[in-house]
Design a protein around this motif. Sequence first.
Motif, short mmCIF file in Angstrom:
data_model
loop_
_atom_site.label_atom_id
_atom_site.label_comp_id
_atom_site.label_asym_id
_atom_site.label_seq_id
_atom_site.Cartn_x
_atom_site.Cartn_y
_atom_site.Cartn_z
N GLN A 73 0.85 -1.19 0.00
CA GLN A 73 0.00 0.00 0.00
C GLN A 73 0.89 1.24 0.00
N LEU A 74 0.37 2.29 -0.58
CA LEU A 74 1.13 3.53 -0.70
C LEU A 74 1.54 4.07 0.66
N THR A 75 0.68 3.92 1.65
CA THR A 75 0.98 4.50 2.96
C THR A 75 2.19 3.83 3.60
N TRP A 76 2.25 2.48 3.60
CA TRP A 76 3.40 1.87 4.25
C TRP A 76 4.64 1.88 3.37
N LEU A 77 4.48 1.91 2.06
CA LEU A 77 5.66 2.05 1.21
C LEU A 77 6.26 3.45 1.37
N GLY A 78 5.39 4.46 1.49
CA GLY A 78 5.88 5.82 1.73
C GLY A 78 6.56 5.96 3.07
N SER A 79 6.04 5.28 4.08
CA SER A 79 6.66 5.32 5.41
C SER A 79 8.04 4.67 5.39
N ILE A 80 8.14 3.53 4.74
CA ILE A 80 9.44 2.85 4.65
C ILE A 80 10.43 3.70 3.86
N ALA A 81 9.97 4.26 2.74
CA ALA A 81 10.86 5.09 1.92
C ALA A 81 11.30 6.34 2.68
N ASN A 82 10.40 6.90 3.50
CA ASN A 82 10.77 8.08 4.29
C ASN A 82 11.87 7.74 5.29
N GLY A 86 15.69 9.18 4.95
CA GLY A 86 16.20 9.93 6.10
C GLY A 86 17.49 9.34 6.64
N SER A 87 17.53 8.02 6.74
CA SER A 87 18.74 7.36 7.22
C SER A 87 19.89 7.54 6.24
N ALA A 88 19.61 7.37 4.95
CA ALA A 88 20.67 7.52 3.94
C ALA A 88 21.22 8.94 3.92
N LEU A 133 20.98 11.28 -7.68
CA LEU A 133 21.07 10.40 -6.51
C LEU A 133 21.00 11.18 -5.20
N LEU A 134 21.40 12.43 -5.22
CA LEU A 134 21.27 13.28 -4.04
C LEU A 134 19.92 13.98 -3.98
N ALA A 135 19.43 14.44 -5.13
CA ALA A 135 18.22 15.26 -5.16
C ALA A 135 16.96 14.45 -4.88
N ALA A 136 16.86 13.23 -5.40
CA ALA A 136 15.63 12.44 -5.23
C ALA A 136 15.34 12.12 -3.76
N PRO A 137 16.29 11.56 -3.02
CA PRO A 137 15.98 11.30 -1.60
C PRO A 137 15.74 12.57 -0.81
N PHE A 138 16.49 13.63 -1.13
CA PHE A 138 16.31 14.89 -0.41
C PHE A 138 14.92 15.46 -0.66
N ALA A 139 14.50 15.46 -1.93
CA ALA A 139 13.18 16.00 -2.27
C ALA A 139 12.07 15.15 -1.64
N PHE A 140 12.18 13.84 -1.78
CA PHE A 140 11.13 12.98 -1.23
C PHE A 140 11.03 13.13 0.29
N HIS A 141 12.16 13.09 0.96
CA HIS A 141 12.14 13.16 2.42
C HIS A 141 11.60 14.51 2.89
N SER A 142 11.98 15.57 2.21
CA SER A 142 11.49 16.90 2.59
C SER A 142 9.98 17.02 2.36
N LEU A 143 9.53 16.60 1.19
CA LEU A 143 8.10 16.73 0.87
C LEU A 143 7.25 15.77 1.71
N ASN A 144 7.75 14.59 1.97
CA ASN A 144 7.00 13.66 2.81
C ASN A 144 6.97 14.15 4.26
N GLY A 145 8.01 14.87 4.67
CA GLY A 145 8.00 15.49 5.99
C GLY A 145 6.90 16.54 6.09
N LEU A 146 6.70 17.31 5.01
CA LEU A 146 5.59 18.28 4.98
C LEU A 146 4.24 17.55 5.04
N ARG A 147 4.16 16.41 4.38
CA ARG A 147 2.93 15.60 4.44
C ARG A 147 2.67 15.15 5.88
N HIS A 148 3.70 14.73 6.57
CA HIS A 148 3.54 14.32 7.96
C HIS A 148 3.15 15.49 8.85
#
Length: 183
Positions: A73-82, A86-88, A133-148
């Motif tokens: 599901q999108l919710t738990w895949l997004g949580s794992i990816a976040n 963040g760790s990376a 490789l730097l921009a994708a995790p940074f963008a996702f983590h930042s935007l998903n943080g706004l979602r949270h």
Amino acid sequence: MLSIRAAGPGLAPAFRRTAFIQPILRNPAALRLALSKRSIQIQSLPPSASQEISDSQRIKRPSSPHFTIYQPQLTWLGSIANRVTGSALSVLLYGFAISYLTLPVIGIPFTSADIVHLAASLPDYATYTLKALLAAPFAFHSLNGLRHLGWDAGKFLTLKGAYRSGYVVLGATAASTIALVLM
């Protein structure tokens, strides 16, 4: 409600006896339970024996089926990816900072000028790949943080809202990754 006198003189003693009989005697199951007391023997065990018992119980315990039976599901895949992004990003930041501080001390050139020279000497495809490789995790983590943060404010908490905000985060991640790579 009938009083004892209205019920007749013959029933008054029966009513009185019933009222004063203890509840345990009126319930046959409770009476059997009270009469059939079991004796439990308690035995003190050394820590190693109790650990063995705990280990054997843990082996027999079923494991949660989680990934093996549930549809992704999108919710738990997004949580794992976040968590992964963040760790990376944290490992990368701390690794870079420690390298920047320690490598010049041991004689390996790792100054700002060396990093700029290395980035300028790379071919274009390598530069764009590293930036992506730097921009994708940074963008996702930042935007998903706004979602949270939106969830913390009580927004997008319905199933439809959670999926809609998840898809918005994925689309915005793709767009901002492309924008960051092309800078």
